[in-house]
Design an enzyme around this catalytic site. Structure first.
Site, PDB file in Angstrom:
ATOM      1  N   HIS A 179     -12.827  -7.586  -4.622  1.00  0.00           N
ATOM      2  CA  HIS A 179     -12.332  -6.645  -3.605  1.00  0.00           C
ATOM      3  C   HIS A 179     -12.853  -5.242  -3.918  1.00  0.00           C
ATOM      4  CE1 HIS A 179      -9.580  -4.149  -1.288  1.00  0.00           C
ATOM      5  NE2 HIS A 179      -9.394  -5.207  -0.527  1.00  0.00           N
TER       6      HIS A 179
ATOM      7  N   LYS B 104      -1.870  -6.753  -1.977  1.00  0.00           N
ATOM      8  CA  LYS B 104      -2.203  -5.725  -2.974  1.00  0.00           C
ATOM      9  C   LYS B 104      -1.011  -5.516  -3.918  1.00  0.00           C
ATOM     10  CE  LYS B 104      -5.462  -3.889   0.330  1.00  0.00           C
ATOM     11  NZ  LYS B 104      -6.224  -2.766   0.869  1.00  0.00           N
TER      12      LYS B 104
ATOM     13  N   ASN C 124      -3.549  -9.988   2.096  1.00  0.00           N
ATOM     14  CA  ASN C 124      -3.771  -9.355   0.791  1.00  0.00           C
ATOM     15  C   ASN C 124      -2.669  -8.317   0.609  1.00  0.00           C
ATOM     16  OD1 ASN C 124      -4.648  -8.026  -1.458  1.00  0.00           O
ATOM     17  ND2 ASN C 124      -6.510  -7.168  -0.527  1.00  0.00           N
TER      18      ASN C 124
ATOM     19  N   GLU D 136     -11.453  -2.473  -3.990  1.00  0.00           N
ATOM     20  CA  GLU D 136     -10.580  -1.703  -4.887  1.00  0.00           C
ATOM     21  C   GLU D 136     -10.821  -2.109  -6.341  1.00  0.00           C
ATOM     22  OE1 GLU D 136      -6.960  -2.590  -2.761  1.00  0.00           O
ATOM     23  OE2 GLU D 136      -7.702  -1.376  -1.094  1.00  0.00           O
TER      24      GLU D 136
ATOM     25  N   GLU E 217     -15.841  -6.620   4.198  1.00  0.00           N
ATOM     26  CA  GLU E 217     -14.869  -5.540   4.326  1.00  0.00           C
ATOM     27  C   GLU E 217     -15.562  -4.193   4.156  1.00  0.00           C
ATOM     28  OE1 GLU E 217     -10.621  -6.989   3.447  1.00  0.00           O
ATOM     29  OE2 GLU E 217     -11.491  -6.392   1.565  1.00  0.00           O
TER      30      GLU E 217
ATOM     31  N   GLY F  70      -7.620   0.231   5.130  1.00  0.00           N
ATOM     32  CA  GLY F  70      -6.443   1.089   5.037  1.00  0.00           C
ATOM     33  C   GLY F  70      -6.559   2.398   5.802  1.00  0.00           C
TER      34      GLY F  70
ATOM     35  N   SER G 166      -8.453  -2.803   8.357  1.00  0.00           N
ATOM     36  CA  SER G 166      -7.604  -2.374   9.470  1.00  0.00           C
ATOM     37  C   SER G 166      -7.460  -3.423  10.571  1.00  0.00           C
ATOM     38  CB  SER G 166      -8.100  -1.043  10.049  1.00  0.00           C
ATOM     39  OG  SER G 166      -8.010  -0.027   9.060  1.00  0.00           O
TER      40      SER G 166
HETATM   41  P1  PGA Z   1      -6.259  -3.180   5.372  1.00  0.00           P
HETATM   42  O1  PGA Z   1      -6.818  -3.821   4.007  1.00  0.00           O
HETATM   43  O2  PGA Z   1      -6.017  -4.342   6.310  1.00  0.00           O
HETATM   44  O3  PGA Z   1      -5.011  -2.470   4.987  1.00  0.00           O
HETATM   45  O4  PGA Z   1      -7.327  -2.287   5.906  1.00  0.00           O
HETATM   46  C1  PGA Z   1      -7.699  -4.913   4.004  1.00  0.00           C
HETATM   47  C2  PGA Z   1      -8.088  -5.269   2.597  1.00  0.00           C
HETATM   48  O5  PGA Z   1      -8.234  -4.361   1.756  1.00  0.00           O
HETATM   49  O6  PGA Z   1      -8.272  -6.453   2.293  1.00  0.00           O
END
Ligand code: PGA
Length: 252
Positions: A97, A12, A10, A99, A169, A175, A215
């Site tokens: 997601h 983003k 992903n 976000e 998630e 993140g 992460s």
């Molecule tokens: P990350 O993000 O691996 O940077 O924690 C995962 C995601 O948001 O899909």
């Protein structure tokens, strides 16, 4: 039941079309012998076409979008339709997601409509679910995950589920560098599989792939994938560099 692991990047709102060329060029040889994992790159919409073009000879890498709008076409400034992603060569789309839910106020109902449109258009979906830190601290992990899973996936058939991957998630792990422990993730994955059994049947629950996201990095992928109910990963930060994402995909 043996489920083929699916590991998706992903990106983003990172990696421009020009930057993606270098990524893909470096990434293809690193994963060319990998046939065990379904590999998916999910660039931002303007980057997708360059990625699909650069991947044309790499049969083992698919592409996906990060969002769609649920209408077919029309006056929806700034939005992207399912058929536009399909036209660009996508086979997947990430939906719901955290976000999108948090920053863009997406509700379960919207996610549900988006999944429906994606499936009708022939796209497979990665549907994201997961609790925030305060919800976990208040003992609400299961009720939040149940709300996301049952409402985002309401009114789908067992057949539809063949084209749906769920990504668990936990928002507090995204993140932050702090992943859920393999045991914490496994516990929720078992819970989700139980929900799928109640919503559909045992066979569907056993066949559905559930990714972990939050992460994920080369250092923790192996122990996460060693869990019985973790069938892949949705990777943000660690998917932005070809060597680190290749290490994750080649975890076996
Ligand atoms: P990350 O993000 O691996 O940077 O924690 C995962 C995601 O948001 O899909």
């Amino acid at each position: 039941m043996k489920r083929t692991p699916v590991i998706a990047a992903n990106w983003k709102m990172n990696i421009t079309p020009s930057e993606s060329e270098g990524f893909v060029k470096a990434f293809i040889p690193l994963v060319k012998d990998n046939r065990e994992v379904e590999i998916v790159l999910c660039p931002s919409s303007p980057t997708i076409e360059r990625v699909t073009r650069s991947l044309k000879d790499a049969q083992n890498i698919k592409t996906g979008g990060q969002n769609i709008y649920f209408e077919v076409n029309g006056a929806f400034t700034g939005e992207t339709s399912a058929s536009m992603l399909k036209d660009l060569g996508c086979s997947y789309v990430i939906l719901g997601h955290s976000e999108r839910r948090e920053i863009f106020h997406e509700t379960n109902d919207m996610v549900n409509k988006k999944v429906k449109k994606a499936l009708q258009t022939g796209l497979s979906c990665i549907v994201c679910v997961g609790e925030k830190l305060s919800e976990r601290q208040n003992g609400r992990t299961e009720s939040v995950v149940k709300d996301h899973v049952t409402n985002s996936l309401a009114n789908f058939s067992k057949d539809d589920m063949k084209n749906i991957v769920i990504a668990y998630e936990p928002v507090w792990a995204i993140g932050t560098g702090v992943n859920a422990t393999p045991e914490q993730a496994e516990e929720v994955h078992v819970f989700i599989r139980g929900l799928l059994k109640d919503m559909f049947d045992e066979e569907t629950a056993e066949a559905t792939r559930i990714q972990y996201g939050g992460s994920v990095k080369p250092e923790n992928i192996k122990e996460l994938m060693a869990q019985k109910n973790i069938d892949g990963a949705l990777v943000g930060g660690a998917s932005l560099k070809p060597d680190s994402f290749a290490k994750i995909v080649n975890y076996q």
